[in-house]
Write an enzyme that holds these catalytic residues in place. Structure first.
Site, PDB file in Angstrom:
ATOM      1  N   ARG A  44      36.023  -3.697 -51.677  1.00 31.73           N
ATOM      2  CA  ARG A  44      37.279  -4.055 -50.995  1.00 31.73           C
ATOM      3  C   ARG A  44      37.376  -3.412 -49.456  1.00 31.73           C
ATOM      4  O   ARG A  44      38.244  -3.881 -48.618  1.00 31.73           O
ATOM      5  CB  ARG A  44      38.338  -3.173 -51.879  1.00 31.73           C
ATOM      6  CG  ARG A  44      38.535  -3.881 -53.261  1.00 31.73           C
ATOM      7  CD  ARG A  44      39.579  -3.154 -53.983  1.00 31.73           C
ATOM      8  NE  ARG A  44      40.004  -3.940 -55.309  1.00 31.73           N
ATOM      9  CZ  ARG A  44      40.812  -3.887 -56.005  1.00 31.73           C
ATOM     10  NH1 ARG A  44      41.896  -2.595 -55.957  1.00 31.73           N
ATOM     11  NH2 ARG A  44      41.065  -4.262 -57.363  1.00 31.73           N
ATOM     12  N   GLY A 335      40.496  -9.519 -60.814  1.00 28.91           N
ATOM     13  CA  GLY A 335      40.403  -8.699 -61.946  1.00 28.91           C
ATOM     14  C   GLY A 335      39.216  -8.801 -62.781  1.00 28.91           C
ATOM     15  O   GLY A 335      38.165  -8.674 -62.086  1.00 28.91           O
TER      16      GLY A 335
END
Length: 382
Positions: A44, A335
């Site tokens: 991320r 996810g």
């Protein structure tokens, strides 16, 4: 989908200070008593680098802010961003990082006073935290009310790709959905059925659909309150593909714990008493793969089974392989499905892996997010 301001819409940035909302909610390892926590996966952080580096190249002073974990609105050393700050210093030297936003109750409450403290001393704001943009938190919706604002490169790409799925997908458009509960994804299922050419359903949620078809589900996870709604969906015009064979775990077995025992068998679509369906079967996996190979666009959100347990990863692995091999435009909806794509080594073969599971589904379902609406309301938005 309505456009949002881009980085270029901020105007000259040389000598200006920019606040950047990032999603550095990264997994940490270690950090026990006397130990220093380390980042287990900096994906991320690296995803935000194009935005941070572009701003720095324009001469801006960059201050990033993020949440990390779920502290209860107060400072908790377990959720300090210090390990993230150290890694950021390596990836984007001179970029600053504020302490965990959720250490202050004003973040989740969208407190105007907290927003004032956040934006103080800054000349512009950038939102590059797609995974948090479905929440109307202070750092997401507050700064655009006070500063010229724009979407970062990551956020802009998410809007472009996911908006394209709603508006102009290459057909046939197939959505592959997994996960635990129909109720959690009913809104997105309804939205997708208005757009897709067919829907593929695996994971635990398939058992509610199978029961709606008259199959026995044994001890499998099933939402009885949703059976009638699933029957209505199955009677609709859009084809819904369900598994016709399953991998099942016998009485006494525990998914995720091979040592607990319990027989594992390949069965048809009916699950016996005391047995639990834990993955789609090999025949269904091959059939789902055929649907994926024939598609023009594929959206995958949710595993086909308990893939974390090696006994029950066959279905998810087969879908991952089909996604990697198809010529379709492939989108992984963040996810667990993004984690599965990484687990099976196909994440780099996807055309787009979303950084937000809940945010991606909400954007597909509703066509907008609080964070996007806030950017469109900024003073510099056209």
């Amino acid at each position: 989908m309505l456009p949002v301001p881009q980085l270029e819409d901020l105007g000259p940035l040389d000598g200006r200070s920019v606040l950047v909302r990032v999603d550095f909610n990264v997994p940490l390892a270690g950090g026990g008593p006397g130990a220093v926590a380390e980042i287990a996966d900096d994906l991320r952080m690296r995803a935000a680098l194009p935005t941070l580096r572009w701003l720095q190249k324009q001469g801006a002073t960059v201050t990033a802010c993020t949440h990390l974990g779920r502290p209860q609105d107060s400072a908790d050393p377990r959720f300090s961003v210090e390990p993230v700050r150290r890694r950021l210093a390596e990836l984007a030297p001179d970029a600053k990082l504020l302490e965990n936003l959720r250490f202050d109750a004003g973040e989740t409450a969208d407190d105007p006073a907290f927003v004032d403290r956040l934006v103080e001393g800054h000349d512009a704001y950038v939102n590059d935290a797609f995974g948090a943009s479905h929440r109307a938190h202070a750092s997401i919706v507050g700064p655009p009310r006070r500063l010229p604002s724009a979407a970062g490169r990551l956020l802009a790409r998410e809007v472009e790709v996911l908006g394209g799925l709603r508006e102009s997908p290459r057909r046939p458009f197939v959505a592959v959905l997994g996960g635990a509960k129909v109720s959690d994804k009913l809104g997105v299922i309804d939205a997708l059925l208005e757009t897709v050419d067919s829907l593929v359903i695996g994971g635990a949620m398939c058992f509610t659909f199978l029961k709606a078809q008259g199959h026995s589900v044994g001890a499998s996870l099933c939402e009885d309150s949703m059976v009638e709604r699933c029957r209505e969906l199955l009677e609709g015009e859009t084809p819904i593909h369900l598994p016709y064979d399953l991998t099942a775990l016998g009485p006494g077995g525990v998914p995720g714990d091979p040592g607990a025992g319990g027989d594992v068998r390949q069965i048809g679509a009916n699950v016996g008493d005391g047995w639990m369906g834990v993955d789609i079967g090999p025949g269904s996996a091959a059939a789902f793969g055929d649907v994926i190979h024939e598609a023009g666009t594929v959206l995958w959100n949710g595993p086909m089974g308990v893939f974390e347990d090696p006994r029950f990863g066959g279905g998810t692995g087969a879908v991952a392989a089909a996604m990697a091999e198809t010529r379709a435009f492939t989108v992984v909806g963040g996810g667990d499905s993004a984690a599965a794509a990484r687990r099976f080594g196909v994440d780099r073969d996807m055309d787009h892996v979303s950084t937000g599971g809940g945010a991606s589904l909400e954007l597909i379902e509703k066509g907008d997010l609080p964070g996007l609406a806030a950017l469109r309301g900024a003073s510099n938005a056209t």
